[in-house]
Design an enzyme around this catalytic site. Structure first.
Site: not given
Lengths: 536, 585
Positions: B278, B281, B298, B318, B357, B360, B365, B502
């Site tokens: 990141e 990036e 994240c 990102s 999560k 996710e 994908e 988190c």
């Protein structure tokens, strides 16, 4: 969802129930089925349709035809002619209920009534501002704007002793003074015309019969507290009220009696109409405010009170239609004139709607403190067929039920609560001795179960449980301890509910248990209805 | 100031203090149910009612402000009767299956019933008979358990700005629901799980996947690998009876080994990797005029929220996968190759503070290894359940180390679990990579703490890098609205879905309050200070994986395994169930 070509709405409000709407409903369902129309026509029992004095009332949609005083014997004709052949049964249509249903020609009416609020109802053409002006209309506003300071206006209202006519009886002048004192860039005047109390139709008739008096009263309130914007929150079913108010606003604006710089005083005031969507709880002032703001109609926690933090968080006066209708005459004639009517603690008049087992049903205006006996026997013309009086419910469905022993109690905002009841909005439901008290209780409790907004525990769950227990008693399934539980639950709801709905919902059942307990006990212990009229 | 008398004792408090808080000062614990310290006042349950001298009505202590001279009674017969009847009304409408309930012993309604000694319910026991919602892989709703306290509504609207849950219908039919009774999969739910923390009962909970993990652990043909998220090392202790804020990294590793996991590795490793990818990036976007500000990626709740509400801003996010998914992609490629294990035999479990999560990991994908990269996501609460069932006691456990190679991490990775942590970790690396010189001060205090939106400016070479940090979607919304209006004058933004980051995730132990979020966050900063490496680019295992496997940051392998793309979603999405490797419809 199924679709029907026609819906028949049968009013299930309390007064219509007393008039036998359930029989009409059952007969309609049976006849529609017999004719094989039950896949095309749906019979629906609805809440109060409004014209309580014409019950049982039914409306046939899509035409919107209103039939009044419908009897079971009329049902085959309605089904045959209207639903099958598409012809209106003209003999049952009558005239649409309008202002001035009071029968003026009867001398007793003139003798007892004092007309302050209804001064123009039935006298002028409500769609003519000229006729309103001809009867001193907008003179009070002119007087306030040109001769009085806002503080003087509030002082006059305080001195008059006027208390809110929506039911809570809060001193109007004091309420205004809170908003006047509040420092804000914007304030509002709200007129509460969400008249949802079954059996009450006074606000509708005032709005239909004298819309300008409301606009004038609101403008005066606006001047007094420093508000330049008003909303009238009208029950959506009051189509005629909305239409006439709309016209009245246009007329007043055209003449510069609303809008900017009224009478060249620098004071500006605008009024807009907001339509309610049928929730009873939106008659509660903070529920009404939430609704205007476009939110779910639910009461807010108080404090803060609307007077300092109301519509869009701004200081807001919320007054009932009847309260506002009192304002112009008070300012025009002075507080001392107003105090000549009614009682010391509760000056002025009260508009009552008379329904149920009474000969003259409709709208009356009488001095505060009049007894139930005079209203029933002098103004109301007594009970049909000379039958025996059983009870009167004062203040609408959330009011208490008074037995014949209390016929001589003066009716005002302070005396009735001493007997567990309330003057409320001014609905008076009279019942004769042929009615079963448990049956009536079941009907009342069903109403509150349906209308609770669901926000707080005691009201949401309590209204459902009150109804559940009473319904069981009515079915002959009551058990010992039920009445004590009703009493206890009712008390808890009264003191711990968030808003007036839950606080008042147990009032009828509490008073019934107080004054007619033996009838409940007979249903529970003996599985017997002393009146022999209910289905047990 | 106001002097009030409560139960005969005087106390002076600020005018406007609620009766509840004034009583607290006197050591009087007025019972509450719909009250939550972090949420808007509801005053709907009417459990906390008290008597005020001169008033006919009882008033809710949680909402009613004191006035000078007020005399309050909290335990009169009238008060006690009202509380008990209102509780009785709630219980009569609530399933009485506490033994089978996920919130058994952490349920506030159950605790109240115990406190009031409820032995009898006089009203007929009647449930509303509402259907359960199992439509998402993350959150389960059981509306029959709902007591309509509306705390979740306040959380969903006021704090998280998703506006998914609200009361519908009225009276006894009232239900808190997504619009038109839809499932959570058919509305713009971020699946953040904060409603679970708001819920006093078991009406909302995480989907329980523990059985799938038990099965994998019992399967001799499976090589079961677990990764531990940064925030779990300061929260699992609470599941095991320890106070909040204990750093239990070593005991957690030991506990997971005793449960039977073949390898216990660390999401912190891929958190470091995220920073490398990141950070590079970000530098690339800066250098090549890419889309700025860049927003961190994240937090899967934030990603889903962004896809629903800000599909026009997705290019700002990102492309880095979250540490969980980077780990998942690597465990079945890099690790499998290194350990000589067929990736199809690897069962990849992640221990997460998060409900989103779970969603996710199920995104179609997320299968770049050729398999489902993360097979099962366990929340902190689910792991707590497994540890208790297995009879593992933390006090008896030694401190153990994570397994190599994906178990080595830095302090920068540890602080990922607290709001501002990713930004701070990124700045530590970006500064040194971009300038080639050492940071004068490693701690970026401006981006720490529980303030809703934090801003900082950092000189990196010639450039003043302006950064912002938002936690909780309500705060994120404020920044995103500015960005949409072209008024967000930042280079780099960190967004964490959950308040506190988190550590306050929707999968964390119950209770999770703002206070506890803060304590857990502080523990992470303490863990950071105690670690030998505190900058991601100094992690030797990271250097090793680039040398052995990835090549270079943003390189071809990284592109394939560590980066992803986003999907614009509607606010009322139609449900398209896509399976691993297929595009969502």
């Amino acid at each position: 969802m199924e679709f029907y070509r026609s819906h028949v709405l049968v009013c299930g409000g309390t007064p219509c129930v007393l008039e036998g709407c359930k029989g009409v409903r059952d007969a309609l369902i049976a006849e529609v089925k017999r004719r094989g129309l039950d896949r095309e026509v749906k019979v629906v029992e609805t809440g109060c349709l409004g014209p309580c004095d014409l019950g049982p009332v039914i409306v046939v949609y899509p035409e919107g035809t209103l039939y009044q005083k419908v009897r079971v014997s009329d049902v085959p004709e309605i089904v045959e002619q209207h639903l099958l052949k598409g012809r209106v049964v003209t003999r049952l249509v009558g005239e649409a209920p309008q202002a001035g249903v009071v029968k003026y020609e009867e001398p007793t009416y003139l003798g007892v009534q004092e007309r302050i609020v209804l001064r123009n109802c039935g006298v002028i053409d409500p769609e003519s501002i000229e006729e309103y002006i001809a009867r001193d209309g907008y003179r009070a506003l002119a007087k306030c704007l040109t001769e009085m300071k806002p503080a003087d206006v509030i002082e006059a209202v305080k001195k008059s002793g006027l208390v809110g006519r929506g039911g809570a009886a809060f001193p109007t002048g004091l309420k205004w003074s809170f908003t006047a004192k509040a420092d804000a860039d914007q304030k509002y005047i709200l007129c509460n015309a969400d008249e949802g109390e079954p059996g009450t139709f006074k606000d509708r008739l005032i709005l239909e019969g004298d819309p300008h008096s409301i606009l004038e009263g609101m403008a005066i309130a606006g001047y007094a507290v420093g508000a330049d914007k008003g909303f009238i929150y009208v029950r959506g079913e009051y189509v005629l009220s909305i239409e006439r108010l709309g016209k009245a606003i246009e007329q007043a604006k055209a003449l510069g009696l609303l809008g900017s710089n009224i009478f060249g005083s620098g004071f500006s005031f605008d009024v807009e109409i907001r339509k309610g969507a049928g929730a009873y709880v939106c008659g509660e002032e903070t529920g009404l405010i939430e609704s205007i703001e476009g939110k779910r109609g639910e009461p807010r926690i108080k404090p803060p009170y609307p007077g300092t933090e109301g519509l869009y968080g701004k200081p807001t006066v919320v007054n009932n239609v009847e309260t506002i209708a009192n304002i112009p005459p008070i300012l025009l004639n002075g507080p001392d004139w107003f105090r000549k009517f009614g009682t010391e603690r509760c000056p002025g008049t009260k508009v009552f709607t008379l329904t149920g087992d009474i000969n003259n049903k409709g709208l009356i205006e009488v001095p505060m403190g009049i007894t139930l006996r005079r209203v029933i026997y002098e103004i109301g013309g007594g009970i049909p067929g000379g039958r025996e009086f059983k009870m009167a419910q004062t203040g609408g469905t959330s009011g208490g039920c008074l037995p014949k022993e209390l016929l001589d109690v003066p009716m005002d905002y302070f005396t009735l609560p001493e007997h567990g009841s309330a003057l409320g909005s001014g609905a008076l439901l009279i019942m004769d001795a042929s009615h079963c008290i448990v049956d009536i209780a079941e009907c009342f409790m069903r109403f509150f179960e349906h209308e609770s907004c669901g926000k707080c525990t005691p009201c949401r769950e309590g209204t459902a449980r009150l109804h559940e227990i009473v319904a069981k008693i009515a079915r002959g399934e009551g058990k010992p301890g039920d009445l004590e539980l009703l009493d206890e639950l009712g008390s808890v709801m009264q003191v711990s509910s968030l808003c007036g709905l839950g606080q008042a919902a147990p009032v009828p059942i509490k008073t019934m248990l107080k004054y007619f307990r033996d009838e409940f006990e007979a249903h529970i212990n003996d599985r017997l209805c002393p009146t022999g009229t209910c289905g047990i | 100031m106001a002097m009030v008398t409560i139960d005969g004792r005087k106390v002076e408090v600020d005018a406007g203090t609620t009766i509840l808080n004034a009583a607290k000062k006197l050591g009087i614990d007025i019972p509450t149910l719909c009250h939550h310290p972090d949420l808007a006042v509801q005053a709907v349950c009417r459990i906390c009612v008290v008597e005020i001298e001169g008033q006919k009505l009882l008033q809710p202590a949680c909402a009613f402000p004191v006035q000078d001279g007020m005399v309050v009674y909290t335990n009169t017969p009238r008060v006690r009767q009202a509380r008990k009847v209102n509780l009785e009304l709630l219980l009569a409408r609530h399933p009485q299956d506490c033994l089978q309930c996920v919130r058994n012993r952490s349920c506030e309604l159950q605790a109240l019933a115990e406190r009031f000694g409820m032995r009898e319910i006089r009203f007929e026991h009647k449930l509303r008979g509402l259907p359960e919602d199992h439509s998402t892989p993350a959150i389960v709703r059981e509306p029959d358990k709902c007591i309509l306290c509306r705390r979740c509504v306040s959380m969903c609207h006021d704090v998280q700005a998703a506006g998914v849950l609200f009361p519908s219908r009225r009276g006894a039919d009232t239900v808190v629901t997504p619009v038109f009774g839809r499932g959570l999969d058919e509305v713009a739910c971020a699946l953040c799980g904060q409603c679970i923390h708001a819920c006093p009962v078991g009406a909302i909970s995480e989907r329980d996947d523990t059985e799938r993990v038990w099965q994998a652990l019992a399967d001799p043909n499976k090589h079961v690998v677990v990764q531990t998220a940064p925030a779990t090392r300061v929260s699992i202790g609470e599941e095991m009876g320890l106070p909040p804020g204990q750093i239990i990294t070593g005991k957690l590793v030991a506990a997971l080994r005793r449960l039977g996991f073949d390898k216990v590795m660390d999401t912190d490793f891929t958190a470091d990797l995220t920073i490398i990818e990141e950070g590079n990036e970000f530098l690339k976007r800066l250098k090549e005029g890419g889309v700025l500000p860049m927003i961190t990626s994240c937090s899967p709740g934030w990603i889903k929220f962004g896809e629903h509400f800000y599909p026009d801003l997705l290019k700002h996010i990102s492309t880095c996968k979250s540490p969980q998914q980077m780990f998942g992609a690597l465990v079945k490629t890099y690790y499998a190759r290194k350990a000589g294990i067929d990736p199809k035999d690897i069962f990849s479990v992640s221990l997460m503070p998060c409900t989103a999560k779970k969603y996710e990991a199920d995104r179609p994908e997320m299968c770049d290894s050729g398999y489902k990269d993360v097979d099962v996501v366990l929340t902190s609460r689910e792991l707590g359940r497994m540890l208790r069932e297995a009879g593992i006691r933390f006090e008896d456990l030694p401190e153990e180390e994570h397994d190599d190679p994906m178990g080595i991490s830095t302090g920068a990775a540890a602080i990922f679990g607290a709001t501002g942590g990713v930004m701070e970790a990124a700045l530590r690396t970006v500064y040194e990579v971009a300038t080639g010189s050492e940071l004068p001060k490693i701690d970026f205090e401006e981006v720490r703490g529980l303030k809703g939106i934090k801003e900082a400016q950092v000189k990196v070479g010639d450039l003043d890098v302006r950064v912002a940090v938002a936690h909780g979607l309500g705060n994120a919304k404020k920044i995103l609205d500015l960005l949409r209006e072209g008024k967000a004058n930042y280079h780099f933004i960190e967004i964490m879905c959950c308040p506190g980051g988190c550590v306050g995730g929707g999968g964390q132990p119950i209770p999770t309050t703002m206070e506890i979020r803060g304590i857990r966050g502080n523990a992470l900063y303490e863990a950071d200070r105690g670690l030998p490496y505190r900058k991601s680019h100094e992690n030797p295992a990271i250097k090793q994986i680039y040398a052995e496997f990835l090549g270079e940051p943003l390189g071809e392998v990284s592109h394939h395994l560590l980066h992803t793309h986003y999907t614009p979603r509607q606010k009322y999405p139609s449900v398209a169930k896509a399976v691993c490797g297929e595009a969502a419809g």
